[in-house]
Design an enzyme around this catalytic site. Structure first.
Site, PDB file in Angstrom:
ATOM      1  N   CYS A 162       0.844  -1.200   0.000  1.00  0.00           N
ATOM      2  CA  CYS A 162       0.000   0.000   0.000  1.00  0.00           C
ATOM      3  C   CYS A 162       0.882   1.254   0.000  1.00  0.00           C
ATOM      4  CB  CYS A 162      -0.939   0.010   1.209  1.00  0.00           C
ATOM      5  SG  CYS A 162      -1.989   1.478   1.207  1.00  0.00           S
ATOM      6  N   GLY A 211      -1.312  -5.767 -11.814  1.00  0.00           N
ATOM      7  CA  GLY A 211      -1.131  -4.427 -12.369  1.00  0.00           C
ATOM      8  C   GLY A 211      -1.561  -4.352 -13.818  1.00  0.00           C
ATOM      9  N   ASP A 212      -2.644  -3.609 -14.053  1.00  0.00           N
ATOM     10  CA  ASP A 212      -3.093  -3.299 -15.420  1.00  0.00           C
ATOM     11  C   ASP A 212      -3.586  -4.501 -16.218  1.00  0.00           C
ATOM     12  OD1 ASP A 212      -2.293  -0.816 -14.644  1.00  0.00           O
ATOM     13  OD2 ASP A 212      -0.530  -0.718 -15.929  1.00  0.00           O
ATOM     14  N   ARG A 255      -8.807  -3.388 -10.442  1.00  0.00           N
ATOM     15  CA  ARG A 255      -9.717  -2.425 -11.066  1.00  0.00           C
ATOM     16  C   ARG A 255     -10.457  -2.997 -12.260  1.00  0.00           C
ATOM     17  NH1 ARG A 255      -5.171   1.978 -11.584  1.00  0.00           N
ATOM     18  NH2 ARG A 255      -4.061   0.021 -11.930  1.00  0.00           N
TER      19      ARG A 255
HETATM   20  C1  LIG Z   1      -9.267   1.850  -4.639  1.00  0.00           C
HETATM   21  C2  LIG Z   1      -8.124   0.909  -4.431  1.00  0.00           C
HETATM   22  C3  LIG Z   1      -7.980   0.262  -3.223  1.00  0.00           C
HETATM   23  C4  LIG Z   1      -6.918  -0.628  -3.011  1.00  0.00           C
HETATM   24  N1  LIG Z   1      -6.809  -1.285  -1.817  1.00  0.00           N
HETATM   25  C5  LIG Z   1      -5.816  -2.199  -1.643  1.00  0.00           C
HETATM   26  C6  LIG Z   1      -5.737  -2.964  -0.449  1.00  0.00           C
HETATM   27  O1  LIG Z   1      -6.564  -2.854   0.452  1.00  0.00           O
HETATM   28  N2  LIG Z   1      -4.697  -3.842  -0.326  1.00  0.00           N
HETATM   29  C7  LIG Z   1      -3.766  -4.008  -1.328  1.00  0.00           C
HETATM   30  O2  LIG Z   1      -2.842  -4.822  -1.185  1.00  0.00           O
HETATM   31  N3  LIG Z   1      -3.848  -3.311  -2.470  1.00  0.00           N
HETATM   32  C8  LIG Z   1      -4.851  -2.438  -2.656  1.00  0.00           C
HETATM   33  N4  LIG Z   1      -4.955  -1.777  -3.835  1.00  0.00           N
HETATM   34  C9  LIG Z   1      -4.043  -2.124  -4.943  1.00  0.00           C
HETATM   35  C10 LIG Z   1      -4.680  -3.214  -5.814  1.00  0.00           C
HETATM   36  O3  LIG Z   1      -4.880  -4.412  -5.094  1.00  0.00           O
HETATM   37  C11 LIG Z   1      -3.806  -3.516  -7.040  1.00  0.00           C
HETATM   38  O4  LIG Z   1      -2.539  -3.881  -6.591  1.00  0.00           O
HETATM   39  C12 LIG Z   1      -3.684  -2.329  -7.970  1.00  0.00           C
HETATM   40  O5  LIG Z   1      -4.926  -1.692  -8.174  1.00  0.00           O
HETATM   41  C13 LIG Z   1      -3.112  -2.750  -9.341  1.00  0.00           C
HETATM   42  O6  LIG Z   1      -3.893  -3.785  -9.890  1.00  0.00           O
HETATM   43  P1  LIG Z   1      -5.047  -3.497 -10.984  1.00  0.00           P
HETATM   44  O7  LIG Z   1      -4.397  -2.751 -12.128  1.00  0.00           O
HETATM   45  O8  LIG Z   1      -5.538  -4.863 -11.379  1.00  0.00           O
HETATM   46  O9  LIG Z   1      -6.083  -2.666 -10.332  1.00  0.00           O
HETATM   47  C14 LIG Z   1      -5.985  -0.864  -4.052  1.00  0.00           C
HETATM   48  C15 LIG Z   1      -6.142  -0.199  -5.278  1.00  0.00           C
HETATM   49  C16 LIG Z   1      -7.188   0.671  -5.482  1.00  0.00           C
HETATM   50  C17 LIG Z   1      -7.324   1.348  -6.811  1.00  0.00           C
END
Ligand SMILES: Cc1cc2nc3c(=O)[nH]c(=O)nc-3n(C[C@H](O)[C@H](O)[C@H](O)COP(=O)(O)O)c2cc1C
Length: 324
Positions: A100, A201-202, A225
């Site tokens: 985080c 990621g992405d 996302r």
């Molecule tokens: C709104 C939001 C909340 C998130 N909360 C967490 C969380 O609680 N724990 C965590 O490890 N990552 C958290 N992340 C990161 C996501 O788990 C992920 O690593 C990041 O969005 C990239 O992946 P994606 O492109 O598939 O979204 C959060 C991301 C977003 C956008």
């Protein structure tokens, strides 16, 4: 509640990435409703908060969700162990948040700041494993900044400490969510470890999942996302991995159906006022593929009654269908 909470990690190809303030019990239930067998993950749960209040709403969960990982954030060994013990009767595994990037989290040494204290992260993993007998995993980034990338050493230390898998969000803390996730670095990590690596990621489509898996040869993908606005994505990725089947992305009409169900369930859970406020985070994701999305989004976020929102959603669909 009597549940089979065991997780067979060999079968897990998709992980629902934790999303604080997003991936609540309703979000997870809609992923299961759309047939995915993915490993669900709760939003990050502060170990401090859980020790002070062992029954917060954030740990709401249901039988159908399993396998279900509970993600903990914190840096104090005693608090992390106590929190993990509270969760032990319910958790398929405990995931440690070392990624985080949010300022108020990292200032106290939590989240991605743990990448600066790898020994502490390893002590936490070992202590939780010993005290709970649960599998423990970790999710982290490339490092603090582009000059301080230590994901390979960090992951190797965690592997030695006994994590069952790692998830790499291939951005640095300084990047927050900007730029692109660098999947080449996930490949480098896969080559270095003997435990499974999940790429994060992405990854927002079956095609991106395929490209990432082909490039990195990792065990599976963790998606965040991409699920916002399309609860079918985890299942569609699983089907592609299982037998190469490519299922089309849902069209606007299906997305609006999903959005209506999501809204209804959140209003039931939180009440109309809070449910509607909560849902404002999602409109963009659901209707982004629609050409007048921004106009309707700015209307939707001002509405305060479920009925009014449903009317606008029907109008979006009507106009869309009329224009072909
Ligand atoms: C709104 C939001 C909340 C998130 N909360 C967490 C969380 O609680 N724990 C965590 O490890 N990552 C958290 N992340 C990161 C996501 O788990 C992920 O690593 C990041 O969005 C990239 O992946 P994606 O492109 O598939 O979204 C959060 C991301 C977003 C956008």
């Amino acid at each position: 509640m009597q549940v089979n909470k065991e997780v067979n990690l060999n079968e897990i190809k998709v992980i629902q990435a934790p999303l604080a303030g997003i991936s609540d019990i309703v979000f997870r239930s809609l992923i299961r409703k759309h047939k995915s067998k993915c490993l669900m993950t709760t939003e990050m749960i502060s170990s401090e908060m859980l020790c002070n209040n062992p029954n917060p709403r954030i740990i709401d969960f249901a039988e159908f969700e399993y396998p279900l990982a509970f993600q903990l954030v914190g840096h104090k060994i005693d608090k992390m162990v106590r929190a993990a013990k509270i969760l032990t009767p319910f958790a398929s595994l405990i995931d440690i948040n070392c990624g985080c990037p949010v300022k108020k989290v990292v200032v106290s040494g939590d989240g991605c700041a743990m990448m600066k204290t790898p020994e502490l992260a390893c002590d936490i993993v070992q202590a939780i494993k010993e005290e709970t007998k649960l599998p423990v995993s970790a999710k982290f980034r490339l490092g603090w900044s582009s000059n301080e990338e230590n994901y390979i050493e960090f992951a190797k230390a965690l592997e030695k400490a006994g994590v069952c898998f790692v998830t790499l969000h291939s951005r640095t803390r300084s990047q927050l969510y900007s730029g692109c996730a660098d999947w080449n670095k996930i490949k480098l990590l896969v080559d270095e470890l003997n435990i499974p690596v999940y790429a994060n990621g992405d990854i927002k489509s079956v095609e991106e999942a395929k490209n990432c898996l082909d490039l990195t040869k990792c065990k599976g993908v963790s998606i965040g996302r991409g699920i916002m606005g399309d609860f079918t994505l985890p299942y569609r990725i699983e089907r592609y991995i299982e037998d190469g089947t490519i299922i089309d992305e849902p069209d606007l009409s299906l997305k609006i159906e999903m959005l209506k169900t999501h809204l209804k369930l959140e209003v039931e859970r939180m009440g109309e006022k809070n449910g509607i406020k909560f849902m404002r985070k999602f409109y963009n994701y659901y209707i982004s593929s629609y050409k007048n999305a921004s106009k309707y989004r700015s209307v939707l976020v001002t509405l305060e009654k479920e009925e009014e929102i449903l009317k606008v959603l029907d109008e979006i669909l009507l106009v869309h269908n009329k224009n072909g």
